[in-house]
Design a protein around this motif. Sequence first.
Motif, mmCIF file in Angstrom:
data_model
loop_
_atom_site.group_PDB
_atom_site.id
_atom_site.type_symbol
_atom_site.label_atom_id
_atom_site.label_comp_id
_atom_site.label_asym_id
_atom_site.label_seq_id
_atom_site.Cartn_x
_atom_site.Cartn_y
_atom_site.Cartn_z
ATOM 1 N N VAL A 1 -18.453 -13.427 -0.455
ATOM 2 C CA VAL A 1 -18.255 -14.295 0.718
ATOM 3 C C VAL A 1 -19.124 -15.539 0.592
ATOM 4 C CG1 VAL A 1 -18.549 -14.469 3.215
ATOM 5 C CG2 VAL A 1 -17.567 -12.398 2.218
ATOM 6 N N ALA B 1 -13.219 -11.620 6.657
ATOM 7 C CA ALA B 1 -14.260 -11.091 5.778
ATOM 8 C C ALA B 1 -14.772 -9.731 6.239
ATOM 9 C CB ALA B 1 -15.415 -12.079 5.682
ATOM 10 N N THR B 2 -14.766 -9.489 7.566
ATOM 11 C CA THR B 2 -15.257 -8.206 8.095
ATOM 12 C C THR B 2 -14.106 -7.252 8.398
ATOM 13 O OG1 THR B 2 -15.215 -9.026 10.379
ATOM 14 C CG2 THR B 2 -17.259 -9.328 9.131
ATOM 15 N N GLN C 1 -9.043 -12.330 1.144
ATOM 16 C CA GLN C 1 -10.271 -12.815 1.758
ATOM 17 C C GLN C 1 -10.744 -14.114 1.110
ATOM 18 O OE1 GLN C 1 -13.374 -9.895 2.040
ATOM 19 N NE2 GLN C 1 -12.043 -8.317 2.897
ATOM 20 N N PHE D 1 -19.339 -6.582 5.047
ATOM 21 C CA PHE D 1 -18.469 -7.326 4.143
ATOM 22 C C PHE D 1 -18.179 -6.488 2.895
ATOM 23 C CE2 PHE D 1 -21.229 -10.460 6.295
ATOM 24 C CZ PHE D 1 -20.259 -11.168 6.994
#
Length: 300
Positions: free
Chosen positions: A159, A143-144, A100, A153
Amino acid sequence: MAKNPPKAWGYALATVALWSTVASAFKLSLGYFSPLQLLLVASLTSCLLLAGLLSAQGKWPLVRQLLRSRGRFFLLLGLLNPLAYYLLLFQAYALLPAQQAQAINYTWAIALSLLAVPVLGQRLNRFDGLAILCTYLGALVIATRGQLTSLQFDSPLGVGLALLSTLIWAGYWLVNAKNQADPLVSLFLAFALSLPFTLLICLVWDAPPPLIWQGWAGAIYVGLFEMGLAFVFWLQALRHAQQASQLSNLIFLSPFVSLLWLRWLVGEAIHPATPLGLALIVAGLLLQQWPQWRAARKAP
Protein backbone atom coordinates in the motif's frame (compact mmCIF):
# COMPACT_ATOMS: atom_id res chain seq x y z
CA MET A 1 -5.30 19.86 -37.74
CA ALA A 2 -9.00 19.60 -38.64
CA LYS A 3 -11.17 18.34 -35.80
CA ASN A 4 -12.72 14.91 -36.30
CA PRO A 5 -14.92 13.96 -33.29
CA PRO A 6 -15.69 10.37 -34.44
CA LYS A 7 -11.97 9.69 -34.85
CA ALA A 8 -11.30 11.32 -31.47
CA TRP A 9 -13.81 9.05 -29.75
CA GLY A 10 -12.35 6.03 -31.54
CA TYR A 11 -8.83 6.79 -30.32
CA ALA A 12 -10.10 7.57 -26.82
CA LEU A 13 -12.05 4.31 -26.56
CA ALA A 14 -9.01 2.40 -27.83
CA THR A 15 -6.91 4.07 -25.13
CA VAL A 16 -9.38 3.17 -22.39
CA ALA A 17 -9.53 -0.41 -23.68
CA LEU A 18 -5.74 -0.68 -23.44
CA TRP A 19 -5.61 0.91 -19.99
CA SER A 20 -8.23 -1.54 -18.73
CA THR A 21 -5.98 -4.52 -19.56
CA VAL A 22 -2.72 -3.36 -18.02
CA ALA A 23 -3.49 -4.39 -14.42
CA SER A 24 -3.99 -7.96 -15.64
CA ALA A 25 -0.85 -7.74 -17.77
CA PHE A 26 1.17 -6.48 -14.79
CA LYS A 27 -0.04 -9.25 -12.49
CA LEU A 28 0.41 -12.06 -15.02
CA SER A 29 3.89 -10.86 -16.03
CA LEU A 30 5.01 -10.60 -12.40
CA GLY A 31 4.33 -14.30 -12.06
CA TYR A 32 7.42 -14.90 -14.25
CA PHE A 33 9.54 -11.72 -13.97
CA SER A 34 10.63 -9.61 -11.02
CA PRO A 35 9.56 -5.95 -11.04
CA LEU A 36 13.03 -4.91 -12.26
CA GLN A 37 13.06 -7.49 -15.04
CA LEU A 38 9.57 -6.47 -16.14
CA LEU A 39 10.58 -2.81 -16.16
CA LEU A 40 13.72 -3.51 -18.20
CA VAL A 41 12.00 -5.47 -20.98
CA ALA A 42 8.95 -3.18 -21.08
CA SER A 43 11.13 -0.04 -21.25
CA LEU A 44 13.25 -1.50 -24.04
CA THR A 45 10.12 -2.47 -25.97
CA SER A 46 8.65 1.00 -25.57
CA CYS A 47 11.93 2.60 -26.72
CA LEU A 48 11.94 0.51 -29.88
CA LEU A 49 8.29 1.33 -30.60
CA LEU A 50 8.81 5.06 -30.07
CA ALA A 51 11.98 4.99 -32.19
CA GLY A 52 9.98 3.45 -35.03
CA LEU A 53 7.29 6.12 -34.73
CA LEU A 54 9.93 8.88 -34.71
CA SER A 55 11.51 7.40 -37.86
CA ALA A 56 8.12 7.29 -39.58
CA GLN A 57 7.53 10.96 -38.71
CA GLY A 58 11.08 12.12 -39.54
CA LYS A 59 11.70 13.61 -36.09
CA TRP A 60 15.26 12.42 -35.44
CA PRO A 61 16.76 15.90 -36.04
CA LEU A 62 14.50 17.21 -33.27
CA VAL A 63 15.62 14.34 -31.01
CA ARG A 64 19.28 15.26 -31.50
CA GLN A 65 18.55 18.96 -30.98
CA LEU A 66 16.73 18.40 -27.68
CA LEU A 67 19.30 15.88 -26.50
CA ARG A 68 22.09 18.45 -26.92
CA SER A 69 20.18 21.38 -25.46
CA ARG A 70 18.12 19.76 -22.67
CA GLY A 71 19.59 16.31 -22.08
CA ARG A 72 19.71 16.68 -18.28
CA PHE A 73 16.06 17.70 -18.12
CA PHE A 74 14.93 14.63 -20.05
CA LEU A 75 17.19 12.42 -17.94
CA LEU A 76 15.39 13.75 -14.86
CA LEU A 77 12.05 12.96 -16.49
CA GLY A 78 13.25 9.45 -17.31
CA LEU A 79 14.44 8.79 -13.77
CA LEU A 80 10.97 9.75 -12.54
CA ASN A 81 9.09 7.96 -15.34
CA PRO A 82 9.59 5.18 -16.25
CA LEU A 83 12.32 4.20 -13.77
CA ALA A 84 11.07 5.24 -10.32
CA TYR A 85 7.33 5.27 -11.07
CA TYR A 86 7.01 1.88 -12.72
CA LEU A 87 9.49 0.19 -10.40
CA LEU A 88 7.43 1.24 -7.37
CA LEU A 89 4.17 0.40 -9.13
CA PHE A 90 5.32 -3.06 -10.24
CA GLN A 91 6.60 -3.82 -6.73
CA ALA A 92 3.20 -2.78 -5.34
CA TYR A 93 1.48 -5.12 -7.80
CA ALA A 94 3.82 -7.92 -6.72
CA LEU A 95 2.81 -7.45 -3.07
CA LEU A 96 -0.90 -6.64 -3.40
CA PRO A 97 -3.94 -8.04 -5.18
CA ALA A 98 -4.07 -6.25 -8.53
CA GLN A 99 -7.49 -4.74 -7.75
CA GLN A 100 -5.98 -2.95 -4.75
CA ALA A 101 -2.82 -1.70 -6.47
CA GLN A 102 -4.80 -0.49 -9.48
CA ALA A 103 -7.36 1.38 -7.40
CA ILE A 104 -4.74 3.15 -5.28
CA ASN A 105 -2.91 4.12 -8.47
CA TYR A 106 -6.01 6.03 -9.64
CA THR A 107 -5.56 8.49 -6.78
CA TRP A 108 -2.57 10.10 -8.54
CA ALA A 109 -4.67 13.08 -9.68
CA ILE A 110 -5.38 13.89 -6.03
CA ALA A 111 -1.68 13.53 -5.24
CA LEU A 112 -1.02 16.02 -8.03
CA SER A 113 -3.37 18.55 -6.41
CA LEU A 114 -1.65 18.12 -3.05
CA LEU A 115 1.86 18.49 -4.50
CA ALA A 116 0.82 21.57 -6.47
CA VAL A 117 0.25 23.44 -3.20
CA PRO A 118 3.90 23.55 -2.02
CA VAL A 119 5.49 23.26 -5.48
CA LEU A 120 3.36 25.71 -7.51
CA GLY A 121 1.87 27.74 -4.67
CA GLN A 122 -1.67 26.76 -5.62
CA ARG A 123 -4.52 26.79 -3.13
CA LEU A 124 -7.06 24.07 -2.47
CA ASN A 125 -10.77 24.93 -2.72
CA ARG A 126 -13.68 23.21 -1.00
CA PHE A 127 -14.14 20.84 -3.95
CA ASP A 128 -10.50 19.78 -3.65
CA GLY A 129 -10.99 19.09 0.05
CA LEU A 130 -14.05 16.94 -0.58
CA ALA A 131 -12.29 15.17 -3.44
CA ILE A 132 -9.27 14.34 -1.27
CA LEU A 133 -11.47 12.99 1.51
CA CYS A 134 -13.64 10.94 -0.85
CA THR A 135 -10.77 9.54 -2.91
CA TYR A 136 -8.52 8.46 -0.07
CA LEU A 137 -11.52 7.04 1.79
CA GLY A 138 -12.18 4.90 -1.29
CA ALA A 139 -8.55 3.76 -1.37
CA LEU A 140 -8.78 2.89 2.34
CA VAL A 141 -11.99 0.90 1.79
CA ILE A 142 -10.26 -1.17 -0.90
CA ALA A 143 -6.95 -1.61 0.94
CA THR A 144 -8.69 -2.81 4.14
CA ARG A 145 -11.34 -4.84 2.24
CA GLY A 146 -14.01 -2.69 3.90
CA GLN A 147 -12.72 -3.24 7.45
CA LEU A 148 -12.01 0.42 8.16
CA THR A 149 -11.88 0.13 11.94
CA SER A 150 -9.32 -2.68 11.96
CA LEU A 151 -6.92 -1.05 9.47
CA GLN A 152 -5.62 -4.49 8.46
CA PHE A 153 -3.87 -4.44 5.07
CA ASP A 154 -2.86 -7.38 2.87
CA SER A 155 0.56 -5.72 2.63
CA PRO A 156 1.27 -2.41 4.36
CA LEU A 157 4.47 -2.12 2.31
CA GLY A 158 2.53 -2.70 -0.91
CA VAL A 159 0.00 0.00 0.00
CA GLY A 160 2.83 2.38 0.87
CA LEU A 161 4.63 1.73 -2.42
CA ALA A 162 1.41 2.20 -4.40
CA LEU A 163 0.77 5.55 -2.71
CA LEU A 164 4.41 6.59 -3.20
CA SER A 165 4.13 5.76 -6.91
CA THR A 166 1.23 8.24 -7.20
CA LEU A 167 3.45 10.95 -5.72
CA ILE A 168 6.23 10.11 -8.18
CA TRP A 169 3.77 10.20 -11.10
CA ALA A 170 2.34 13.52 -9.92
CA GLY A 171 5.87 14.88 -9.51
CA TYR A 172 6.68 13.80 -13.05
CA TRP A 173 3.78 15.83 -14.41
CA LEU A 174 4.71 18.86 -12.32
CA VAL A 175 8.28 18.75 -13.65
CA ASN A 176 6.92 18.23 -17.16
CA ALA A 177 4.26 20.95 -16.88
CA LYS A 178 6.27 23.66 -18.68
CA ASN A 179 7.86 21.34 -21.21
CA GLN A 180 6.79 22.61 -24.66
CA ALA A 181 8.77 20.01 -26.62
CA ASP A 182 7.09 17.48 -28.91
CA PRO A 183 5.34 14.92 -26.61
CA LEU A 184 6.49 11.88 -28.60
CA VAL A 185 10.11 13.08 -28.68
CA SER A 186 9.97 13.92 -24.97
CA LEU A 187 8.67 10.47 -24.08
CA PHE A 188 11.33 8.74 -26.21
CA LEU A 189 14.16 10.74 -24.64
CA ALA A 190 12.92 10.02 -21.12
CA PHE A 191 12.72 6.29 -21.81
CA ALA A 192 15.98 6.09 -23.76
CA LEU A 193 18.05 8.06 -21.23
CA SER A 194 16.72 6.07 -18.27
CA LEU A 195 17.18 2.67 -19.95
CA PRO A 196 20.94 2.30 -19.14
CA PHE A 197 20.20 3.00 -15.46
CA THR A 198 17.41 0.40 -15.47
CA LEU A 199 19.77 -2.14 -17.05
CA LEU A 200 22.54 -1.39 -14.55
CA ILE A 201 20.21 -1.66 -11.53
CA CYS A 202 18.75 -4.91 -12.87
CA LEU A 203 22.19 -6.49 -13.39
CA VAL A 204 23.56 -5.35 -10.01
CA TRP A 205 20.56 -6.01 -7.74
CA ASP A 206 18.65 -8.64 -9.70
CA ALA A 207 19.43 -10.82 -12.71
CA PRO A 208 18.80 -10.77 -16.47
CA PRO A 209 15.21 -11.68 -17.40
CA PRO A 210 14.83 -15.48 -17.63
CA LEU A 211 14.02 -17.12 -20.95
CA ILE A 212 10.36 -17.75 -20.14
CA TRP A 213 8.08 -16.88 -23.03
CA GLN A 214 5.12 -15.94 -20.83
CA GLY A 215 7.21 -13.36 -19.00
CA TRP A 216 8.62 -11.91 -22.21
CA ALA A 217 5.19 -11.82 -23.86
CA GLY A 218 3.69 -9.99 -20.89
CA ALA A 219 6.57 -7.50 -20.61
CA ILE A 220 6.49 -6.78 -24.34
CA TYR A 221 2.72 -6.24 -24.12
CA VAL A 222 3.22 -3.76 -21.26
CA GLY A 223 5.91 -1.91 -23.23
CA LEU A 224 3.87 -1.77 -26.42
CA PHE A 225 0.49 -0.87 -25.02
CA GLU A 226 0.77 0.61 -21.51
CA MET A 227 3.96 2.61 -22.06
CA GLY A 228 3.68 3.18 -25.81
CA LEU A 229 0.55 2.96 -27.93
CA ALA A 230 -1.88 4.08 -25.20
CA PHE A 231 0.05 7.35 -24.96
CA VAL A 232 0.10 7.79 -28.75
CA PHE A 233 -3.62 7.00 -29.08
CA TRP A 234 -4.52 9.47 -26.33
CA LEU A 235 -2.51 12.21 -28.04
CA GLN A 236 -4.36 11.52 -31.28
CA ALA A 237 -7.70 11.61 -29.47
CA LEU A 238 -6.92 15.02 -27.98
CA ARG A 239 -5.77 16.39 -31.35
CA HIS A 240 -9.00 15.37 -33.09
CA ALA A 241 -11.36 16.29 -30.23
CA GLN A 242 -13.49 19.42 -30.21
CA GLN A 243 -13.69 19.33 -26.39
CA ALA A 244 -11.00 17.35 -24.59
CA SER A 245 -13.00 17.47 -21.34
CA GLN A 246 -15.64 15.19 -22.85
CA LEU A 247 -13.02 12.53 -23.60
CA SER A 248 -11.51 12.71 -20.12
CA ASN A 249 -14.73 11.26 -18.67
CA LEU A 250 -14.02 8.00 -20.48
CA ILE A 251 -11.01 7.44 -18.24
CA PHE A 252 -13.37 6.62 -15.37
CA LEU A 253 -14.62 3.53 -17.24
CA SER A 254 -11.18 1.94 -17.22
CA PRO A 255 -10.88 0.76 -13.58
CA PHE A 256 -14.30 -0.91 -13.63
CA VAL A 257 -13.64 -2.70 -16.94
CA SER A 258 -10.25 -3.69 -15.53
CA LEU A 259 -11.98 -5.59 -12.71
CA LEU A 260 -13.66 -7.81 -15.30
CA TRP A 261 -10.30 -8.61 -16.95
CA LEU A 262 -8.76 -9.37 -13.54
CA ARG A 263 -11.56 -11.82 -12.83
CA TRP A 264 -11.45 -13.52 -16.25
CA LEU A 265 -7.73 -13.47 -17.05
CA VAL A 266 -6.01 -13.51 -13.67
CA GLY A 267 -8.72 -15.39 -11.77
CA GLU A 268 -8.63 -12.82 -8.96
CA ALA A 269 -11.83 -12.84 -6.92
CA ILE A 270 -13.21 -9.32 -6.74
CA HIS A 271 -13.91 -8.37 -3.14
CA PRO A 272 -17.27 -6.61 -2.60
CA ALA A 273 -15.44 -3.62 -1.10
CA THR A 274 -13.49 -3.02 -4.32
CA PRO A 275 -16.34 -1.66 -6.51
CA LEU A 276 -17.53 0.48 -3.58
CA GLY A 277 -14.05 1.89 -3.04
CA LEU A 278 -13.60 2.53 -6.76
CA ALA A 279 -16.92 4.35 -6.84
CA LEU A 280 -15.68 6.63 -4.02
CA ILE A 281 -12.39 7.24 -5.86
CA VAL A 282 -14.17 8.10 -9.11
CA ALA A 283 -16.62 10.33 -7.23
CA GLY A 284 -13.67 12.18 -5.71
CA LEU A 285 -12.05 12.64 -9.11
CA LEU A 286 -15.33 13.95 -10.53
CA LEU A 287 -15.66 16.38 -7.62
CA GLN A 288 -12.17 17.64 -8.32
CA GLN A 289 -13.12 18.45 -11.92
CA TRP A 290 -16.48 20.03 -11.10
CA PRO A 291 -15.27 23.67 -10.96
CA GLN A 292 -13.68 23.35 -14.43
CA TRP A 293 -16.83 21.80 -15.89
CA ARG A 294 -19.01 24.53 -14.35
CA ALA A 295 -16.74 27.23 -15.73
CA ALA A 296 -16.79 25.59 -19.19
CA ARG A 297 -20.60 25.57 -19.24
CA LYS A 298 -20.75 29.26 -18.34
CA ALA A 299 -18.20 30.23 -21.00
CA PRO A 300 -19.71 31.66 -24.22
